[in-house]
Motif scaffolding. Structure first.
Motif, mmCIF file in Angstrom:
data_model
loop_
_atom_site.group_PDB
_atom_site.id
_atom_site.type_symbol
_atom_site.label_atom_id
_atom_site.label_comp_id
_atom_site.label_asym_id
_atom_site.label_seq_id
_atom_site.Cartn_x
_atom_site.Cartn_y
_atom_site.Cartn_z
ATOM 1 N N ASP A 137 -10.050 8.250 8.832
ATOM 2 C CA ASP A 137 -8.801 8.995 8.976
ATOM 3 C C ASP A 137 -8.680 9.521 10.409
ATOM 4 O O ASP A 137 -9.530 9.239 11.254
ATOM 5 C CB ASP A 137 -8.701 10.119 7.924
ATOM 6 C CG ASP A 137 -9.824 11.133 8.061
ATOM 7 O OD1 ASP A 137 -10.465 11.190 9.133
ATOM 8 O OD2 ASP A 137 -10.063 11.877 7.090
ATOM 9 N N ALA A 138 -7.629 10.259 10.679
ATOM 10 C CA ALA A 138 -7.378 10.734 12.043
ATOM 11 C C ALA A 138 -8.562 11.580 12.540
ATOM 12 O O ALA A 138 -8.849 11.614 13.740
ATOM 13 C CB ALA A 138 -6.094 11.549 12.063
ATOM 14 N N ASP A 139 -9.227 12.203 11.597
ATOM 15 C CA ASP A 139 -10.364 13.063 11.912
ATOM 16 C C ASP A 139 -11.660 12.243 12.042
ATOM 17 O O ASP A 139 -12.736 12.791 12.213
ATOM 18 C CB ASP A 139 -10.488 14.082 10.763
ATOM 19 C CG ASP A 139 -11.265 15.302 11.154
ATOM 20 O OD1 ASP A 139 -11.282 15.621 12.359
ATOM 21 O OD2 ASP A 139 -11.869 15.919 10.258
ATOM 22 N N LYS A 140 -11.516 10.919 11.902
ATOM 23 C CA LYS A 140 -12.641 9.961 11.973
ATOM 24 C C LYS A 140 -13.625 10.145 10.819
ATOM 25 O O LYS A 140 -14.804 9.883 10.922
ATOM 26 C CB LYS A 140 -13.385 10.071 13.318
ATOM 27 C CG LYS A 140 -12.513 9.786 14.529
ATOM 28 C CD LYS A 140 -11.992 8.355 14.531
ATOM 29 C CE LYS A 140 -11.186 8.030 15.780
ATOM 30 N NZ LYS A 140 -9.854 8.649 15.843
ATOM 31 N N GLU A 155 -7.325 -2.657 10.638
ATOM 32 C CA GLU A 155 -7.422 -1.198 10.836
ATOM 33 C C GLU A 155 -8.730 -0.637 10.272
ATOM 34 O O GLU A 155 -9.146 0.459 10.602
ATOM 35 C CB GLU A 155 -6.239 -0.497 10.141
ATOM 36 C CG GLU A 155 -4.920 -0.620 10.895
ATOM 37 C CD GLU A 155 -3.719 -0.199 10.068
ATOM 38 O OE1 GLU A 155 -2.598 -0.470 10.502
ATOM 39 O OE2 GLU A 155 -3.917 0.375 8.971
ATOM 40 N N SER A 237 -11.194 12.655 18.556
ATOM 41 C CA SER A 237 -9.822 12.145 18.503
ATOM 42 C C SER A 237 -9.682 10.868 19.337
ATOM 43 O O SER A 237 -8.820 10.037 19.060
ATOM 44 C CB SER A 237 -8.850 13.223 18.987
ATOM 45 O OG SER A 237 -9.197 13.614 20.290
ATOM 46 N N ASN A 238 -10.521 10.698 20.347
ATOM 47 C CA ASN A 238 -10.439 9.495 21.171
ATOM 48 C C ASN A 238 -11.520 8.473 20.843
ATOM 49 O O ASN A 238 -11.651 7.459 21.531
ATOM 50 C CB ASN A 238 -10.523 9.867 22.656
ATOM 51 C CG ASN A 238 -9.254 10.562 23.110
ATOM 52 O OD1 ASN A 238 -8.164 10.109 22.772
ATOM 53 N ND2 ASN A 238 -9.386 11.656 23.822
#
Lengths: 377, 654
Positions: A137-140, A155, A237-238
């Motif tokens: 997810d966005a939070d990895k 993905e 985030s990166n």
């Protein structure tokens, strides 16, 4: 062969015992097999939570947990048509090295992009309609995901070293779904899925809809606060890739567009899920096809273990379509793989014996005394 | 609710005790009434408010009992007969003000009405407020029936004026909420004119001594009060001393046991200070005395004190009551309790009811009731809020819990998934949570959610919230804003935009107050279960400091009075898993909405069309999509109900 299982095979237990015997006892690998199977069990940020008090005495959560008793012979019979052989790395037809021919897939993948390639071929060939696999997810943080297209499969490329409750996604599928499914998981997840297929759960999607099982090699996962550690030390985030490179390196690497950040493996060892030290399977022995890295000697390639006809047919298709290229693996590498797998089994036997205090009680694991003596000598 | 200003002196009406009290105030010429809702007192103020404009008087819901008492005092000081009305908990809130008021004096007649809740049936605590009157030196009366509820209220205004101190009426739920005959008196025509003659204030030395003189004067008047009376033989085997509703129970017991010529009944209405000469005279009637009163042994102890001061003239009577264990010092009473005590004292064996018959009656009564645990009304937004809070606390772990105050949303564990672990007074939710939130320095890491209602917020929560901001507490407060004081009967409050007399009123925004205090504020619609849960999880996991989540959804009972339900809801029996693993009656056993029922024949859930409010929240609760909602139309109602029933028949036939 002498086995000890029959007595425990008839146990009637449910969520209360699941928590007492498995989750709170440090044996849960967070595979997601129990969560999502009912409204009570939920996976959340590396924990299994019992949301409300479940009254049942006989619960499927306990029944399908990979860390409760499993009839390994019946499992092996179901997948390979022969009893469980107590070998180093399970039944297999052949081992070789492979990688995707698509440089874009290779670039986005952990090693050679073999899993992504096999899945896209299976999808294109209508062998499957969708894949239950892990996505960050966005939070990895990893979670289960139903990928329905090549784009969605891409993905999901790349590895996470945190446990993913991927089976929760399977449990959540609509009961009446007829989609043919692929499944990608680490050994505990594959085993739990096979356990479900042996005696299909009531009130869930037909687990025999799973037509393809790709297993991933796994040594351990990082849990118990590891995500919070990562958040503290890395710019998640990166982050685009996580890796634990093989010997001689001893680091955990986080790749971002701007480069690589590392921590010493020793510094994060305490986050290894204790449950993983009771795992007997490094190579996903019940998968149709198992995939790991090419290790240092074959960087950018995958080690592929084809275990049955389903796996073999898919690899042939992928090669024939020009999606996958393969090369033979040196005998020495197979020997090393077997040694590593055996080493995990040996450590697990020792850990299980230490846990119970008796060679005669290996908890969930149903192997013969003869095997124990042979392996520990 | 009857119009209590009916101008028909001498007519007998069948009214609630509370309506009698309201009428008594009108007959006394009250001009100012202020109250805070609290069962069993809640009907008194609305009865007055209903006729207020016609009578040229003012009635209001205050934000709390202290404010009500203070406002009423001001009116009294300005020359207007005033009344303040509350339940037992309110008297505690007012006590500091009262303790100062009694040291001063009043203007025009000022009366405090308190309705206690023995049982308790509608309260977080069981408390007898009569000792408060004694502790604060306030003359106290307790009505023994409905007529007295009116007559005592009226007379207390006269008494208060005559002795220049506030007077108090204590009643109990079974007088306040039941109906009886009341003979009406004259309604005076009063033109209220307010002016404060500044003679009031500190009266120099000895205000307390002054107060005792006032009490002595009250006691003297009580000696000949018609509110105290004796019925029975000149020489009795047993004397029962009773007050309040216990007077009715005692009369019934003696009549049932046919002991009128052996047992004397002394009914006390003026109970503090006790009329000593009157008591002394009647104590001589029997050598055995039984005290029957609800909750505290108030009269019992008063009489014992009195006997201790009498000159020794032989052995005093043997006393029976709470001290001897013949009457319980908790819970409300009934005639059977009195009969049991008389049996024991007099060596009788009167059976109130045949044991076998009793069993049958109970079984029959139970057969008419659906078996379920305590829960909230169907469609209650609090149910949805509780669901979200429960899930958020379960997900975030660390043994999070709730601290509640008083309101529908509180209820301890009942209907709230067991979230609330403390349950104290108004404002006690944020107050206690605020305390927990300061314990981080001692290793405390459990998430704490303070429960607070909208009316409660105005009443008592604001100081706790200010303290939390000021002292750096780490606390999450959930305000269940359902736009009414629902638990006590939907009374308006400062957030509703109208007042007790039905007029438009200014609104005080909870959100704005919280923000001004310095809290982080988020507003949620609790019916959006997932969004609300996610918001709460975010508040717990990612935010610190003082956080407020306002659950904004109108009380379903108010909405349902105004409009049709939003959805028609039914269960698809094909999809419902029933008792099987994977569900285990989740909707019926865990979610516990009363609109959900269980069909034992099919082993499937059903919606009770009569009870279901059509909120549709259970649709999102069912893990298998078996509960289905469709927009409500009068036509659709029938169609859907038939569809559900047909499906059920099919399943049952298999």
């Amino acid at each position: 062969m002498e086995r000890r299982g029959a007595a425990t095979a008839v146990e009637v237990k449910a969520s209360k015992e699941l928590f007492k015997e498995i989750i709170n006892a440090g044996l849960c690998s967070l595979c997601g097999g129990c969560s999502g199977s009912c409204p009570y069990l939920v996976s959340y940020k590396g924990r299994v939570i019992l949301m409300d008090n479940c009254n049942l005495a006989d619960g499927q959560c306990h029944e399908y947990c990979w860390r409760t008793y499993s009839d390994l012979d019946a499992l092996n019979q179901k997948v390979f048509g022969v009893p469980y052989g107590e070998s180093e790395m399970g039944v297999f037809k052949e081992v070789f090295l492979a990688r995707s021919k698509d440089p874009d897939i290779r670039r986005r993948s952990q090693d050679g992009g073999t899993v992504t390639t096999l899945l896209t071929v299976a999808l294109a060939e209508k062998m499957i309609d969708a894949v239950v696999e892990t996505k960050l997810d966005a939070d990895k943080r990893p979670h289960g995901f139903l990928a329905r297209s090549k784009k969605e499969i891409l993905e999901c490329a790349g590895a996470s070293y945190e446990p993913s409750p991927v089976l929760e996604t399977l449990n959540h599928l609509p009961k009446d779904s007829t989609d043919k499914l692929g499944f990608v998981g680490v050994p505990c997840q594959v085993s739990c899925l096979r356990k479900m297929q042996l005696n299909p759960p009531r009130n869930r999607v037909n687990v025999d809809n799973v037509k393809l099982v790709i297993g991933l090699f796994c040594g351990w996962t990082l849990a118990q606060g590891f995500h919070e550690f990562m958040k503290e030390h890395f710019d998640l985030s990166n982050a685009i890739k996580f890796d634990v490179p093989h010997s001689p390196f001893h680091t955990y690497d986080v790749y971002t567009e701007s480069g690589k950040q590392s921590v010493e493996l020793e510094d994060i060892r305490s986050y290894i899920n204790t449950a993983c030290s009771y795992c007997f399977d490094m190579t996903a022995e019940f998968a149709d096809i198992s995939v790991g890295s090419g290790r240092t000697a074959f960087k950018g390639w995958n080690t592929v273990v084809v275990r049955n006809k389903t796996g073999a047919k898919l690899v042939e298709k992928a090669k024939a379509k020009g999606a996958l290229e393969t090369q033979a693996i040196p005998e020495e590498s197979i020997t090393n793989l077997k040694r590593a797998s055996l080493g995990k089994k040996k450590r697990t036997l020792e850990n299980l014996i230490a846990l119970s205090g008796s060679k005669k009680d290996l908890g969930y694991l149903d192997v013969s005394q003869d095997f124990i003596t042979r392996f520990l000598s | 609710m009857p119009d209590i200003d009916v101008n028909a002196p001498g007519t007998t009406v069948l009214w609630m005790g509370n309506e009698g009290i309201a009428r008594g105030a009108l007959e006394a010429g009250v001009g100012f009434a202020s109250a805070y809702p609290g069962t069993p007192s809640s009907e008194i103020l609305p009865a007055i408010a209903e006729v207020a404009k016609r009578m040229g008087i003012y009635a209001e819901w205050a934000v709390n009992e202290m404010v009500a008492m203070e406002s009423a005092t001001a009116a009294s000081l300005a020359g207007i007969r005033s009344i303040a009305i509350m339940k037992q908990n309110g008297v505690n809130v007012v006590s500091d003000f009262l303790a100062n008021l009694v040291m001063r004096g009043i203007g025009k007649g000022l009366v405090l009405i308190c309705a206690d809740d023995p049982g308790p049936h509608n309260s977080s605590n069981e408390q007898d407020t009569r000792p408060v009157a004694k502790w604060l030196d306030i003359p106290l009366l307790e009505p023994g029936d409905f007529q007295e509820a009116k007559d005592m209220t009226k007379w207390l205004f006269d008494l208060a004026e005559e002795i220049n101190t506030i007077c108090m009426l204590r009643t109990v739920g079974k007088i306040a909420h039941t109906r009886g005959n009341i003979k009406l008196g004259e309604l005076p025509v009063v033109e209220h004119k307010a002016h404060f003659a500044a003679s009031y204030g500190f009266r120099g030395a000895g205000p307390h001594a002054e107060l005792h003189k006032k009490l002595a004067k009250a006691q003297e008047k009580f000696e000949s009060s018609p509110f105290n009376l004796y019925i029975g033989p000149d020489k009795a085997e047993l004397l029962i001393i009773a007050c309040g509703a216990s007077w009715l129970y005692s009369q019934e017991a003696v009549r049932l046991m046919n002991l009128q010529d052996k047992v004397g009944l002394l009914k006390m209405g003026t109970i503090y200070p006790l009329p000593e000469k009157f008591m002394e005279k009647h104590l001589k009637k029997a050598s055995k005395v039984l005290f029957v009163e609800e909750v505290h042994p108030f009269v019992e102890q008063g009489v014992m004190e009195l006997v201790g001061t009498l000159p020794p003239s032989g052995p005093h009577p043997v006393f029976y009551g709470k001290r001897s264990g013949h009457i319980p010092a908790y819970g409300d009473l009934d005639p059977s309790v009195v009969i049991k005590a008389i049996n024991s004292i007099m060596g009788l064996n009167y059976q109130t009811r045949d044991a076998e018959y009793d069993k049958k009656v109970k079984a029959l009564a139970q057969s008419y009731v659906t078996a379920r645990s305590g829960t909230l009304c169907p469609g209650c937004p609090h149910k949805a809020s509780h669901w979200a809070i429960h899930r958020a606390l379960q997900l975030t772990g660390h043994e999070g819990f709730g601290t509640s105050d008083i309101g529908c949303y509180g209820g301890g564990g009942v209907g709230s998934f067991g979230i609330t672990k403390t349950h104290f007074c108004m404002g006690g939710g944020i107050g206690v949570a605020n305390g927990f939130g300061k314990l981080g320095r001692f290793g405390f890491d459990q998430p704490v959610v303070a429960f607070c209602g909208d009316s409660t917020f105005y009443h008592a929560a604001i100081p706790g919230l200010i303290d939390a901001v000021y002292n750096g507490s780490n606390v999450l407060m959930v305000i269940f804003d359902n736009s009414a004081t629902s638990m006590t009967g939907f009374q308006p409050h400062p957030g509703t935009g109208r007042n007790a007399m039905g007029e438009p009123a200014a609104t005080v925004s909870i959100e704005a107050v919280c923000k001004a205090i310095g809290a982080q504020v988020v507003i949620c619609d609790p019916f959006e279960l997932k969004k609300t849960t996610d918001t709460l999880v975010d508040m717990i996991e990612n935010k610190t400091g003082v956080r407020v989540v306002i659950m904004d959804r109108e009380c379903e009972l108010i909405r349902a009075r105004r409009e049709e339900p939003p959805y028609r809801v039914y269960v698809d029996p094909e999809k419902c898993l029933g008792e099987d693993c994977g569900c285990d009656m989740f909707c019926n056993r865990v979610f516990l909405c009363t609109g959900l029922t269980w069909n034992r024949q099919t082993g499937k859930a059903e919606i009770d069309d009569v009870i279901c409010a059509g909120c549709g929240v259970c649709v999102d609760v069912c893990p298998h999509g078996a509960i289905i909602k469709e927009p409500y139309t009068a036509k659709g109602k029938e169609k859907v109900a038939v569809k559900g029933k047909e499906k059920l028949k099919e399943v049952a036939a298999r």
